[in-house]
Design a protein around this motif. Sequence first.
Motif, PDB file in Angstrom:
ATOM      1  N   ASN A 128       0.850  -1.327  -0.198  1.00 36.48           N
ATOM      2  CA  ASN A 128       0.056  -0.163  -0.071  1.00 36.48           C
ATOM      3  C   ASN A 128       0.787   1.399  -0.136  1.00 36.48           C
ATOM      4  O   ASN A 128       0.301   2.353   0.052  1.00 36.48           O
ATOM      5  N   ASN A 129       2.175   1.185  -0.259  1.00 33.64           N
ATOM      6  CA  ASN A 129       3.045   2.250  -0.190  1.00 33.64           C
ATOM      7  C   ASN A 129       3.141   3.120   1.123  1.00 33.64           C
ATOM      8  O   ASN A 129       3.233   4.217   1.270  1.00 33.64           O
ATOM      9  N   ASP A 130       2.312   2.406   2.182  1.00 27.16           N
ATOM     10  CA  ASP A 130       2.590   3.043   3.568  1.00 27.16           C
ATOM     11  C   ASP A 130       3.993   2.770   4.231  1.00 27.16           C
ATOM     12  O   ASP A 130       4.217   2.041   5.006  1.00 27.16           O
ATOM     13  N   GLU A 131       4.915   3.889   3.756  1.00 25.13           N
ATOM     14  CA  GLU A 131       6.302   3.757   4.463  1.00 25.13           C
ATOM     15  C   GLU A 131       6.507   3.846   5.741  1.00 25.13           C
ATOM     16  O   GLU A 131       7.209   3.218   6.526  1.00 25.13           O
ATOM     17  N   GLY A 132       5.676   4.796   6.298  1.00 26.68           N
ATOM     18  CA  GLY A 132       5.628   5.026   7.876  1.00 26.68           C
ATOM     19  C   GLY A 132       5.470   3.706   8.714  1.00 26.68           C
ATOM     20  O   GLY A 132       6.215   3.564   9.450  1.00 26.68           O
ATOM     21  N   THR A 133       4.157   3.104   8.256  1.00 27.28           N
ATOM     22  CA  THR A 133       3.930   1.670   8.904  1.00 27.28           C
ATOM     23  C   THR A 133       5.128   0.677   8.741  1.00 27.28           C
ATOM     24  O   THR A 133       5.608  -0.060   9.427  1.00 27.28           O
ATOM     25  N   ASN A 134       5.602   0.720   7.489  1.00 26.43           N
ATOM     26  CA  ASN A 134       6.549  -0.461   6.967  1.00 26.43           C
ATOM     27  C   ASN A 134       7.614  -0.132   7.700  1.00 26.43           C
ATOM     28  O   ASN A 134       8.248  -1.168   8.162  1.00 26.43           O
ATOM     29  N   ALA A 135       8.301   1.001   7.929  1.00 29.13           N
ATOM     30  CA  ALA A 135       9.664   1.315   8.419  1.00 29.13           C
ATOM     31  C   ALA A 135       9.468   1.030  10.010  1.00 29.13           C
ATOM     32  O   ALA A 135      10.421   0.164  10.643  1.00 29.13           O
ATOM     33  N   MET A 136       8.306   1.421  10.516  1.00 29.15           N
ATOM     34  CA  MET A 136       8.078   0.781  11.903  1.00 29.15           C
ATOM     35  C   MET A 136       8.056  -0.554  12.224  1.00 29.15           C
ATOM     36  O   MET A 136       8.735  -1.258  13.042  1.00 29.15           O
TER      37      MET A 136
END
Length: 157
Positions: A128-136
């Motif tokens: 989903n291109n949700d980098e904030g959640t992905n990085a966390m």
Amino acid sequence: MEINALGLSIKDSEKGIEKLNILLSNFQIYYQNLRGLHWNIRGKRFFDLHVKFEEMYNDSQLKIDLIAERVLTLGGRPMHTFAEYIENNSLKIGKNISKDTEAIQLIVDSLSKLLEIERIILNESAENNDEGTNAMMSDFIKEQEKTIWMMHAWMEE
């Protein structure tokens, strides 16, 4: 496709919020388990484990806040009642655990389950291109994998 202020799909963000709330619930149970282990540990390793469990529950408390803030950032409402936590929990609840090996095994089992949830969130947030959640999630996973390795090393005596 409707987009939110972060440039993410609202529909995908809502699904992410649901998964993050499940993780939040499980982390709250993990946190409380660690508090119980800290309070109830007995035996020759008391001093070392008492301090270690405190370190771990303090770290969990920080992660709980990060998860809740991510839910808010995505436009959701973090779960915040014990009833919600228990309803959405999949971890074993540790009760009256005072033996060192039993305590460490509960932590390993709990972290393994948290990793399962986090990897689902990691994969979906990447799609989903949700980098904030992905990085966390990536940060959580890396740290928890190391903790499991250390706990296994501790149990090898």
